[in-house]
Design an enzyme around this catalytic site. Structure first.
Site, PDB file in Angstrom:
ATOM      1  CD  GLU A 194      -3.048  -0.704   0.003  1.00 18.61           C
ATOM      2  OE1 GLU A 194      -3.334   0.480  -0.268  1.00 18.61           O
ATOM      3  OE2 GLU A 194      -3.492  -1.670  -0.641  1.00 18.61           O
ATOM      4  CB  SER A 243     -57.788 -14.916  30.805  1.00 18.29           C
ATOM      5  OG  SER A 243     -58.674 -15.912  30.313  1.00 18.29           O
TER       6      SER A 243
END
Length: 810
Positions: free
Chosen positions: A106, A418
């Site tokens: 690089e 319920s």
């Protein structure tokens, strides 16, 4: 001949002079153009540099700061996970050959230049100049490691001349502020390496399922090579799986460059090339590496932190008009401090309670994924502030990103059974004044239109009880009662209240079973805890919140967690429902025991016994517990009462050391002693026979008429002693046949000529000390207090035109 030759020579000389003149003019013109172009370029470059942002070396180094989540005591909980995996590692923990590989391929002159490499820039100058003339971008190459760090942390990947100029300018500045080691370390921790991996540590885990300190030379060379094109050289891309030559050759190029620069020996180079050719690199890739990254992201408080991050993400999007990607990037690398609502002590206790519940251990098994079944989840909320204090999304040790059974309504919502009734049946009926807590419905098999629509309906105990009040229906969770009430009240009313409570019915809003019995998906403990909090908060719904504030890395508060609220019920309706919900603790939820702390709540069981719930509240917190299997199978040898035991152990800790004073009763509520036979005002005979209770009413909805005497073929039965009460005439009353007759139910007074009417109740504002009918409201609903009491303490008045005809029938 001589004259002609001289003429030709003269012409040639003139032609050469013209050519020379043209060349000189051309050079002058070209030079002028170059000068103009350079001048224009210089002017352009100057304007770009002038507009370039200031660079702060601290920001470059700290941009990768992970955002952090803290608990409600401002102590560390978790680092924020993100879709981009960026795992920071010090450069001294990286292999030398990895660092050498990156510098070699690089930026081979990294240690010598001052931020830009003039030789590399010269090599790219021609294409750069053409790109400027054509104004079409295309700037490639020439970037040093310092420039790439600037691009990855400060600028964008936009390929334009202005970005390149800014990049060069900032790179020169950065090299003056940071050392080479600092720049290199920051670079190696920020580079994109394919998939979700950013930085070499995440890259090593992504590709090789190991940390960067463990990678080999050829694996390090691969990582350095993939940087040039994270997608093009990604070994997991389908086309590269089919044909890996591209990234294999790129890896060889890196190794060749390392040998050229004497970073590795010729022998090491040849050995590495041979290893690549023999398939060693190919065999080293691990397709399961993504799971390894997920393992890295396994959080200390998995069930709480991830919902916090989701809520903060949505808040950032709304407050700053961010896209989701932008918000996630801020969270991933912005160094935010997120202060959550979690109470660490309660969270740890809740998790431990769910993990070690003996009720679940007794029936537990491990599934094929080594996750214990049945599963369970729980949420505890301060319903006055909206703050969630504890959230347990599962039971037992589980990997990251598994179901959050407490919070995830998209992938894991379950029927409540319920437990939904207070939200869709009882509270709506009371608040809309359609019915009162004294409303009578016959608990009997369905008939008529209801039977045609619903078919046979049984209660959980497979029994019917005849005429019962709402309080009794809540206590024993009577299905028939709730179905009949919703049917009469109107489904649209029930669905509207459900939405107000934060429970979306969706396509189920017209389904009687969904509304009356909770048989629909769409619920989580997170939602149910917030909904039940309304009953303790004067009817006010507080939107649940998971964070109180978010601070950026400069200490500025950028978000505040504020709970939105809305009035769902009147304070009176909320309190009466809260009082009704104390009844199940004596029947279906007997395992709830918080000592002197007032408690109210409701059990719930979905069809085929696949989901068990308990949802309830104290004067301080609301909470919900769910138990079920991940694949929705029937659970045997369990009950919702067992779920209430888990809830009780968690809530005991939550309320530890808090006041045991009950929720204050609103002023707009009065109590009246009513007949459990008719729901009307109780006669003395019913009081003496244990057939009356004190009941709460919103002022104006209390019954105005006394219960008519039963017909002779309907003898009064003492529920406590199970024997027929002899029809002895009370001394103070006239003969029974002289009482008002039932055929005139809408008249408050007997006709002229009739005998003495029932005793008039006392003025509620002036109770008499010797009147045993003036009961403490805390005794409401206690049917054992009925014997020997006088008629109710409220003054009957004109009938409410919005009510029924006085017989308890809607």
């Amino acid at each position: 001949m001589s004259s002609k030759s001289n003429s030709n020579n003269k012409d040639i000389m003139m032609s050469k002079k013209k050519i020379k003149k043209v060349i000189v003019q051309g050079i002058i013109l070209f030079s002028a153009l170059v000068f103009i172009a350079l001048g224009a370029f210089g002017t352009y470059a100057y304007s770009v540099i002038k507009k370039a942002p200031d660079i702060d070396s601290y920001e470059v180094l700290e941009l990768n700061q992970t955002s952090v989540v803290y608990d409600d005591k401002e102590e560390f909980m978790d680092a924020v996970p993100s879709s981009n995996k960026r795992i920071y590692i010090d450069i001294e923990n990286m292999p030398d050959y990895l660092v050498d590989a990156y510098i070699s391929i690089e930026d081979e002159r990294f240690q010598e230049h001052n931020g830009i490499d003039v030789k590399r820039i010269a090599g790219a100058a021609y294409s750069t100049f053409l790109a400027f003339i054509k104004q079409n971008g295309g700037i490639q190459g020439g970037s040093t490691i310092t420039q790439q760090l600037i691009k990855n942390t400060v600028l964008t990947n936009e390929v334009k001349l202005s970005r390149k100029i800014t990049e060069i300018h900032l790179a020169l500045k950065l090299e003056k502020e940071l050392s080479k080691i600092e720049i290199l370390e920051a670079y190696l921790n920020t580079i994109p390496l394919g998939g979700t991996a950013y930085g070499v540590e995440a890259g090593a885990r992504y590709y090789f399922n190991k940390g960067i300190s463990e990678v080999s030379l050829i694996e390090a060379a691969y990582l350095a090579g993939v940087t040039q094109s994270p997608t093009g050289y990604n070994a997991f891309i389908e086309e590269n799986i089919q044909n890996p030559e591209g990234y294999l050759n790129r890896t060889k190029t890196v190794l060749s460059k390392m040998q050229e620069l004497n970073k590795i020996t010729k022998a090491e180079y040849e050995e590495a090339i041979q290893a690549i050719d023999s398939g060693v690199l190919l065999q080293g890739f691990s397709r399961g590496a993504d799971n390894s990254i997920a393992a890295v992201d396994k959080l200390n408080y998995e069930w709480f932190t991830r919902p916090v991050v989701e809520q903060v993400t949505e808040a950032l999007m709304e407050a700053y008009d961010y896209s989701r990607e932008e918000a996630e990037e801020v969270l991933a690398s912005g160094g935010l401090k997120i202060y959550s609502t979690m109470n660490r002590e309660l969270q740890n206790h809740a998790q431990k309670t769910v993990n070690n519940a003996p009720e679940l251990d007794a029936i537990g098994v491990m599934d094929e994924n080594s996750i214990p079944q049945p599963q369970a989840s729980a949420v505890i909320m301060n319903y006055r502030t909206g703050e969630i204090k504890a959230m347990v999304g599962g039971r037992g040790e589980q990997p990251a990103l598994t179901y959050n059974r407490a919070f995830d309504s998209t992938h894991f919502s379950r029927p409540t059974g319920s437990a939904i009734k207070p939200l869709t049946v009882y509270a709506p009926a009371i608040d809309s004044r359609y019915a009162t807590a004294a409303e009578i419905y016959e608990d009997a098999p369905l008939t008529g239109e209801l039977f045609k629509e619903y078919g046979e309906l049984k209660n959980s105990d497979k029994k019917y009880s005849g005429d019962i009040t709402m309080r009794e229906a809540v206590k024993r969770s009577v299905n028939v009662y709730s179905v009949k009430l919703v049917y009469d009240m109107g489904r649209e009313v029930s669905a509207r209240y459900s939405e107000a409570f934060g429970i979306s019915m969706g396509d189920e809003s017209a389904n009687l079973s969904s509304l009356a019995l909770g048989e629909f998906r769409g619920n989580t403990p997170y939602k149910m805890s917030a909904a039940y909090g309304v009953f303790g908060n004067n009817g006010l719904y507080k939107e649940p919140i998971l964070f109180t504030r978010v601070v950026d890395k400069n200490g500025k508060v950028i978000l505040e967690g504020k709970s939105e609220d809305r009035q769902v019920l009147s304070p009176e309706a909320a309190y009466i429902t809260y009082d009704l919900l104390k009844e199940p603790l004596t029947y279906t939820a007997t395992m709830v025991d918080l000592g002197a702390m007032p408690v109210a709540g409701k059990t719930g069981t979905s069809s085929k016994n696949m989901n068990y719930w308990f949802v309830g509240l104290t004067p301080h917190y609301s909470g919900a517990v769910w138990v079920g299997t991940d694949d929705s199978k029937e659970i045997k040898d369990f009950s919702s009462n067992s779920a209430s035991a888990i809830w009780s152990r968690i809530m005991t800790k939550a309320n530890e050391g808090l006041s045991t004073e009950d929720i204050e009763k609103p002023e707009g509520i009065i109590a009246a002693r009513i007949s459990t036979r008719t729901g009307l005002l109780a006669t003395r005979r019913e009081q003496n026979s244990g057939l009356s209770i004190m009941e709460l009413f919103i002022k104006g909805t209390e019954p105005k008429k006394y219960s008519p005497e039963p017909k002779k073929q309907e003898p009064i039965v003492d529920d406590k002693e199970e024997k027929v009460i002899p029809e002895e005439k009370p001394k103070e009353e006239k003969p029974e046949e002289e009482k008002p007759k039932k055929e005139k139910p809408k008249e408050d007074k007997p006709k002229d000529g009739e005998k003495e009417k029932p005793e008039k109740p006392e003025d509620p504002e002036k109770p008499k000390e010797d009147n045993p009918g003036d009961e403490d409201p805390s005794d409401v609903g206690d049917s054992e207090e009925g014997g020997g009491n006088t008629p109710p303490t409220e003054e009957p008045g004109d009938e409410n035109p919005d009510r029924d005809d006085g017989e308890g029938n809607p």
